[in-house]
Design an enzyme around this catalytic site. Structure first.
Site, mmCIF file in Angstrom:
data_model
loop_
_atom_site.group_PDB
_atom_site.id
_atom_site.type_symbol
_atom_site.label_atom_id
_atom_site.label_comp_id
_atom_site.label_asym_id
_atom_site.label_seq_id
_atom_site.Cartn_x
_atom_site.Cartn_y
_atom_site.Cartn_z
ATOM 1 C CB CYS A 15 -0.919 0.026 1.217
ATOM 2 S SG CYS A 15 0.169 0.160 2.553
ATOM 3 C CB CYS A 18 3.416 -0.359 2.859
ATOM 4 S SG CYS A 18 1.800 -1.153 3.663
ATOM 5 C CG ASP A 395 4.728 20.286 -38.648
ATOM 6 O OD1 ASP A 395 4.803 21.436 -39.083
ATOM 7 O OD2 ASP A 395 5.401 19.238 -38.994
#
Length: 701
Positions: A15, A18, A395
C-alpha cells in the site's frame, strides 16, 4: 547513472502508506544518502551503500522482497499461499467457532471470549506489530487506527466485533494488493516483450548469449517466427515484422537491408541478419519501460490534492473520534461504553485508504494501457491535461501529410530547358536538409539531369538558398525571395498562383536579374488524416488548426480538404511558437502535434506536446509529453478519449470516497454506526474505487 546509485525492483509492497514507511526506514540506514520510491512501477533508487539484506530488513514489516533492476522477478506467490492470507483464514475458523460458542455458552463465557481473542491475535498479529510501533512513535496511519479500534473494542467487551474487524481488514488488504497488482500488470507485460537471450555471430562463431552481453556491432541472426532481442539495422534478408508491441500498429511492416528494427518485435516469415545498434538498456522497449515507470511515479495534480488532504485528514479523524468518545459521557452523562464504541467506529471509518488510492490506481492503469497500445504518456499531469484539451494544432509536413514531397511540375521561363533547371536546382539543393530540397535532388537524379558543381552555398532562412555555379549566383526559393530583388512578371505570378491553388508548393530558380524557371512540389496528404480530424471534432475538440511554412494557397487547399477549423500558412519556426502561445492565451488547453524534431519549441510551448513516430526518433521521446510510437495519427482520438475517461474516473473516485465517509460519519449521530459496518464502508469504498479504476484496462481504440 551516477556512481553509488543503485536501482532495485520490489515485490510484496502492498500500500502507499507502507511505501512511505519503507522509504523512511531506508533513509534511516546511515550509509544511505538519498532514496526515491516509485510505487506504481515497484522500483526503488538508492543513493549510497545498502545491501539487499539491509533493504529487505527495512521492508520486513510488509514482507517486501528486493531484486536488482535487470533481474527478471520470480512469479509472486499465489494469492492463497501468502502468510497473511493463511492467517486470515485461520482467524475466520476461530470467528465461526466463537459465534457457535456465543449462541451456546453466552456472550461473556470464557470459551467465547477465548475463541474471539485467538481470532484477533492470529488474524491481527502483523497489524498490531506495526500499529503499536507506530503508536509509540505517534505516527497515525491506517494500521495505527485499526490497532487502537480493535484493542478498544476488546477493552469494552466487544470481542466478537473486534475479531470481525480484524478479519475484514485482512480481506480488504489482500483484495487491495491483488487489485493493485492487476493495475501493474501492464508494465510486467511490457517487460516480458523482449527476449532475454539472442543468437549472435561474432566473426565466424555463432552463439546464444544473454542480451546484457550483446555488444554494439554484433550480427544478430533472426529466424522466422522469432522475436528480436535488440534494436538494430537489417544488413541481409527481408521479411515482414509485426511491430505492434512497440508502435501499436497491427499491420506488419516490410523490412529490408538498411531498415531499422526494434527489440520485442516479431519476425514473421523471412530470415534476417541484423547489426545491433543499441545496448540492451538503450533499446526502444527499454526506453518505453523506463518512461512509463517514470510517468507512473509522477504525481498528477489531483493526486497532489489528495495527498495534501490525507495529511491533515487522518489527525483530524483522530480528534473527531476522541471527541465522540469523550464529550457525550462527560457533558451529558451518556453511557461511556456506548460512546467509546462509537468513537472506535469513527476511527475505523475514517481510514483514508479509498481516498489515497483513488488517483494513483487510475493513472497507473491508464498509462500502462496506453503503452501497450503504442502511446507513451509521460506522466499523470499530461494524462489529465490531455483530458481537458480544447484545441489541437498540427504541423503539416510529416504529420497530416506523408512528409515526402514529390516534384510534380518543372516549367522553363527562359532559354534554359527543364533538364538544365533540374541540374542547377539539384546542385544547389544537394547542400540543404529541407524535405523540399531532397524532392528536387531525387527528381534531378531520376531525370538523369547533368550534375553541375556548385559552391558558396548559403541558406536563406524560411525563403530558400543561393549558391555559385560557374560565374553566376543562382537563387532558389519561394516567390517571396524573388519579390525582394525582382518584380515577377504577371504571367509568371499567374502560373504560380494556379499551381498553389492546386495545393502545390512553388519554387522559383533564377539569378539576381532573371527568373529562369519554376518547380512545383506537392506533399501527399495521409489517407487517414481527414477521418482523424472528423473523429476529433466528434469527440468535442472545439478547434483544429494546421500550422505550415508553406504558402497560403497550398495551406488553405490542404486545410479545406481535411476539414480543419483554421489554417495558418507561411510560418517560420518562431511564428509557430508565437501562435501556440496565442492559442493558449485564448483557449486554455492546447495540444501541438508534430514529428518532434523541428517542432520541439512549439511542442514545448503547448499544454501537451504530442510527437509522432516516437519509435524511430529519440528527439520525439525526449521533447514530447505524449509520444505516438507509430508514425501515424490513428491513436490520437484514442489517447484523448482515454485521458477524458481517466479524468472522469478520478473525479468519481474522489467524490465517492469522500461521500461514503461523510455518510458513515453521519450514522454516529443516531448511534447506528457499528464497528463492522464502519469497516465495510471503508473496505467497500476502497474496493469500488480500485474496481472503477480497472475499467480503464478495457478502454478500446
Amino acid at each position: 547513472m551516477e556512481d553509488n546509485q543503485n536501482i532495485y525492483r520490489l515485490q510484496g509492497l502492498s500500500c502507499t502508506n507502507c511505501a512511505a514507511k519503507f522509504e523512511k526506514n531506508i533513509r534511516a540506514i546511515e550509509t544511505v544518502e538519498d532514496v526515491q520510491l516509485n510505487f506504481g512501477a515497484m522500483k526503488i533508487t538508492v543513493k549510497g551503500d545498502a545491501s539487499i539484506e539491509q533493504l529487505e530488513k527495512a521492508g520486513a514489516f510488509d514482507g517486501i522482497k528486493v531484486y536488482p533492476e535487470r533481474q527478471r522477478l520470480e512469479k509472486p506467490e499465489p494469492f492463497w499461499k501468502k502468510r497473511e492470507n493463511i492467517a486470515a483464514m485461520i482467524s475466520l475458523v476461530f470467528i465461526i467457532a466463537g459465534y457457535v460458542a456465543f449462541f451456546q455458552e453466552g456472550e461473556n463465557s470464557p470459551v467465547t471470549i477465548g475463541l474471539f481473542a485467538l481470532a484477533i491475535l492470529i488474524g491481527g498479529f502483523d497489524l498490531f506489530k506495526v500499529g503499536l510501533q507506530n503508536l509509540a512513535k505517534l505516527e497515525f496511519d491506517m494500521k495505527t487506527l485499526m490497532t487502537v479500534a480493535v484493542i478498544g473494542a476488546a477493552l469494552i467487551g466487544e470481542w466478537a466485533e473486534g475479531a470481525v474487524v480484524v478479519f475484514l481488514f485482512a480481506v480488504s488488504e489482500a483484495l487491495e494488493a491483488y487489485s493493485i497488482d492487476k493495475a501493474r500488470q501492464s508494465i510486467k507485460a511490457l517487460m516480458e516483450i523482449a527476449p532475454n537471450r539472442a543468437t549472435v555471430r561474432r566473426g565466424t562463431e555463432v552463439m546464444e548469449i544473454d542480451v546484457e552481453d550483446v555488444r554494439i556491432g554484433d550480427i544478430m541472426l533472426i529466424k522466422p517466427g522469432q522475436k528480436l532481442a535488440m534494436d538494430g539495422e537489417v544488413i541481409k534478408g527481408q521479411s515482414s515484422i509485426n511491430q505492434a508491441a512497440i508502435t501499436g500498429e497491427s499491420i506488419p511492416v516490410h523490412k529490408m537491408a538498411g531498415d531499422e528494427v526494434f527489440a520485442g518485435t516479431l519476425n514473421e516469415e523471412g530470415a534476417l541478419e541484423v547489426r545491433v545498434t543499441k545496448r540492451a538498456e538503450d533499446t526502444t522497449i527499454a526506453k518505453i519501460i523506463h518512461l512509463v515507470e517514470e510517468a507512473q511515479a509522477e504525481r498528477a495534480p489531483s493526486q497532489q490534492f489528495v495527498d495534501k488532504f490525507a495529511k491533515y485528514y487522518t489527525p483530524a479523524i483522530m480528534v473527531v473520534a476522541l471527541l465522540v468518545a469523550v464529550v457525550p459521557p462527560l457533558l451529558f452523562g451518556a453511557s461511556w461504553s456506548e460512546w467509546v464504541y462509537s468513537g472506535l467506529a469513527v476511527l475505523v471509518v475514517g481510514c483514508p485508504c479509498a481516498l489515497v488510492i483513488s488517483t494513483p490506481v487510475a493513472i497507473v492503469t491508464a498509462i500502462g494501457n496506453a503503452a501497450r497500445k503504442g502511446v507513451l504518456i509521460k506522466g499523470g499531469i499530461h494524462l489529465e491535461e490531455t483530458g481537458k484539451l480544447k484545441v489541437v494544432a498540427f504541423d503539416k509536413t510529416g504529420t497530416l501529410t506523408e512528409g515526402k514531397p514529390a516534384v510534380t511540375d518543372v516549367i522553363s521561363l527562359s532559354d534554359m530547358d527543364t533538364d538544365e533547371i533540374l541540374g542547377v536546382s539539384g546542385a544547389i539543393e544537394s547542400f540543404s536538409q529541407h524535405p523540399l530540397a531532397s524532392a528536387i535532388v531525387r527528381k534531378a537524379e531520376q531525370a538523369g539531369a547533368e550534375t553541375v558543381p556548385a559552391s558558396d552555398f548559403r541558406s536563406i532562412t524560411g525563403k530558400g538558398a543561393k549558391a555559385s555555379i560557374g560565374n553566376e549566383t543562382y537563387y532558389i526559393g519561394s516567390p517571396n525571395l524573388f519579390e525582394e530583388t525582382l518584380s515577377i512578371p504577371e504571367d509568371v505570378s499567374r502560373q504560380v498562383k494556379e499551381l498553389q491553388e492546386q495545393g502545390k508548393t512553388v519554387m522559383l530558380l533564377g539569378t539576381g536579374q532573371e527568373i529562369k524557371g519554376l518547380i512545383a512540389v506537392a506533399d501527399q496528404v495521409r489517407k487517414s488524416s481527414a477521418s482523424i480530424i472528423k473523429k476529433l471534432h466528434q469527440l468535442g475538440i472545439g478547434k483544429t488548426v494546421m500550422l505550415t511554412g508553406d504558402n497560403e494557397a497550398t495551406g488553405q487547399a490542404i486545410g479545406h480538404q481535411l476539414g480543419l477549423s483554421e489554417t495558418r500558412a507561411e510560418l517560420l519556426p518562431e511564428d509557430k511558437l508565437a501562435f501556440i502561445r496565442t492559442l493558449r492565451g485564448q483557449n486554455g488547453n492546447v495540444a501541438m502535434v508534430g514529428d518532434g524534431v523541428n517542432d520541439a519549441p512549439a511542442l514545448a510551448a503547448a499544454t501537451v506536446g504530442i510527437a509522432m513516430g516516437g519509435a524511430g526518433t529519440d528527439a520525439a521521446l525526449e521533447t514530447a509529453d505524449v509520444a505516438l510510437m507509430a508514425d501515424d495519427l490513428e491513436k490520437l482520438p484514442y489517447t484523448i478519449a482515454l485521458s477524458r475517461k481517466t479524468l472522469a474516473i478520478i473525479k468519481q473516485n474522489i467524490s465517492f470516497a469522500i461521500l461514503v465517509k461523510i455518510a458513515a460519519l453521519l450514522l454516529v449521530v443516531p448511534g447506528w454506526l457499528t464497528l463492522w459496518l464502519a469497516i465495510f464502508a471503508d473496505m467497500g469504498a476502497t474496493l469500488i474505487v480500485v474496481a472503477n479504476s480497472l475499467r480503464l484496462l478495457r478502454t478500446k481504440e
